[in-house]
Design a protein around this motif. Structure first.
Motif, mmCIF file in Angstrom:
data_model
loop_
_atom_site.group_PDB
_atom_site.id
_atom_site.type_symbol
_atom_site.label_atom_id
_atom_site.label_comp_id
_atom_site.label_asym_id
_atom_site.label_seq_id
_atom_site.Cartn_x
_atom_site.Cartn_y
_atom_site.Cartn_z
ATOM 1 N N THR A 64 -2.457 4.355 4.148
ATOM 2 C CA THR A 64 -3.663 3.779 3.549
ATOM 3 C C THR A 64 -3.734 4.215 2.093
ATOM 4 O OG1 THR A 64 -4.817 3.887 5.671
ATOM 5 C CG2 THR A 64 -6.162 3.573 3.704
ATOM 6 N N ASN A 117 -8.613 2.812 1.204
ATOM 7 C CA ASN A 117 -9.544 3.921 1.380
ATOM 8 C C ASN A 117 -10.288 4.086 0.054
ATOM 9 O OD1 ASN A 117 -10.926 6.228 2.028
ATOM 10 N ND2 ASN A 117 -9.133 7.564 2.025
ATOM 11 N N GLY A 127 -8.199 -3.121 3.182
ATOM 12 C CA GLY A 127 -7.532 -2.001 3.829
ATOM 13 C C GLY A 127 -7.395 -0.745 3.002
ATOM 14 N N GLN A 137 0.830 -1.192 0.000
ATOM 15 C CA GLN A 137 0.000 0.000 0.000
ATOM 16 C C GLN A 137 0.866 1.245 0.000
ATOM 17 O OE1 GLN A 137 -3.214 0.061 2.753
ATOM 18 N NE2 GLN A 137 -3.914 -1.987 2.241
#
Length: 394
Positions: free
Chosen positions: A9, A34, A32, A5
């Protein structure tokens, strides 16, 4: 698989589509990310310039979003779930920041052979959590059918805009080519049979603006039009044959009404289809003849509901499932009639196959797994490591 990632996030913008975009968004959230869901309109596409998410995802390919993401150097992920999806033949598909995942491996492979590097095979999937929340009224018997078929019947451009203007000779040539699609491999060789003389005659006689695209020849475009006509007729013929022997119910658009006696109306994808799939003894799947190897959403929707599925044959059925254990494949119309007669009389065997199919689906074919595969492939490419074409094909 591990998904890297960007920062704490990673953010991803998911553009809405009528069916599976929300399933993708939920899977990405569980991984996980956004997630922001956006309506597909010009303001939201241009708004990417200010929001600048880490990734953008659409269902089917959108050349305008591809252009914007290329300008912003944002990875654009397109999951193509329709055939034909004409936008994939635009030159934008070969942008360096575009990563296209296609449910039909044959289409993806042909694009690679044409020079499109970042294109991959990715089958569709099921949202088991959403299906698990579905409740139907036990006392409602309206979905308790012997054989159900949930599908639209779409009148084709060939039937409405081309055929009425063709000479007997040209129309006869087209009809012979359409009839050749009765053979399982018929579509694979169809475009090669469409010579310049026939293409010229069709254009001249019909006046139809028959045109290809950067990665799609005129012959390939006409092959899709003829294939769609074949599938329109095939669906009607199969349902009419089944109606002679069994109790059949067809759900879909009102184009069916003039063609079959078993049409009962539209079924909503989210609120009604799960009940139909759960409570029908046999759910029928007729994959269109111009789909070469991939599987439509109907396969995954039926199995996710614990429904018993009978389908015509495509390569992915054998790569993703097991005939006779997860579902049952028919080879021709007579085989379909025999299979329906057998399983309507063998309840326990039918229920056992449906249960096994649901277990296989939950184990191997969820949206979380598909989103994981997609993001892992893209991140590999961004590191300079070529991503795998497919889990199921070399």
């Amino acid at each position: 698989m591990h998904i890297e990632q960007a920062g704490a996030t990673a953010s991803i913008a998911v553009f809405e589509s009528p069916v599976i975009s929300q399933d993708c968004a939920e899977a990405l959230q569980s991984l996980g990310f956004n997630v922001t869901t956006l309506a597909l309109n010009e303001d939201n596409v241009m708004g990417l310039m200010s929001t600048r998410p880490d990734y953008v995802l659409t269902i089917n390919f959108n050349q305008y979003i591809s252009e914007v993401c290329e300008l912003l150097k944002i990875p654009y992920l397109a999951w193509v779930i329709d055939t034909p999806c004409y936008p994939i033949y635009d030159k934008a598909i070969n942008h360096s920041h575009s990563f296209t995942f296609i449910y039909d491996a044959a289409v993806a492979r042909r694009l690679r052979q044409s020079g499109v590097r970042q294109v991959y095979h990715l089958p569709v999937a099921a949202n088991m959590a959403r299906i698990g929340q579905f409740q139907y009224e036990h006392q409602d018997s309206s979905f308790e059918n012997e054989i159900s078929f949930v599908a639209n019947l779409t009148r084709t451009e060939y039937r409405t805009a081309i055929l009425p203007h063709l000479s007997a000779q040209t129309g006869g040539c087209c009809q012979r080519l359409i009839d050749s699609l009765d053979q399982p491999e018929g579509f694979l060789n169809l475009s090669a049979q469409l010579g310049d003389e026939l293409l010229s005659a069709i254009k001249q006689e019909s006046g139809y603006p028959l045109a290809g695209d950067h990665y799609l020849s005129v012959a390939e475009k006409l092959a899709y039009l003829l294939g769609r006509e074949h599938s329109w007729r095939e669906r009607i013929d199969i349902i009419q044959e089944l109606e002679k022997r069994f109790s059949v119910v067809v759900y879909g658009n009102d184009e069916w009404q003039a063609q079959v006696s078993s049409y009962v109306g539209h079924a909503d994808h989210f609120t009604q289809m799960p009940g139909i799939f759960q409570r029908s003894k046999i759910n029928l799947n007729i994959i269109r003849s111009f789909v070469e190897s991939g599987l439509p959403m109907r396969v995954f929707d039926v199995l996710s509901c614990g429904g018993f599925l009978v389908s015509n044959d495509k390569d992915d059925l054998h790569r993703l499932f097991t005939d006779g254990k997860d579902l049952v494949i028919y080879r021709d119309n007579q085989d379909l009639l025999d299979i329906c007669a057998y399983y309507l009389e063998h309840d326990e065997e039918r229920r056992s196959i449906a249960q096994h199919g649901r277990v296989t689906l939950e184990k191997n074919h969820t949206f979380v797994q598909r989103m994981t595969d997609m993001l892992t492939t893209v991140q590999s490419e961004l590191r300079g490591e070529p991503g795998a074409f497919s889990r199921w094909y070399r």
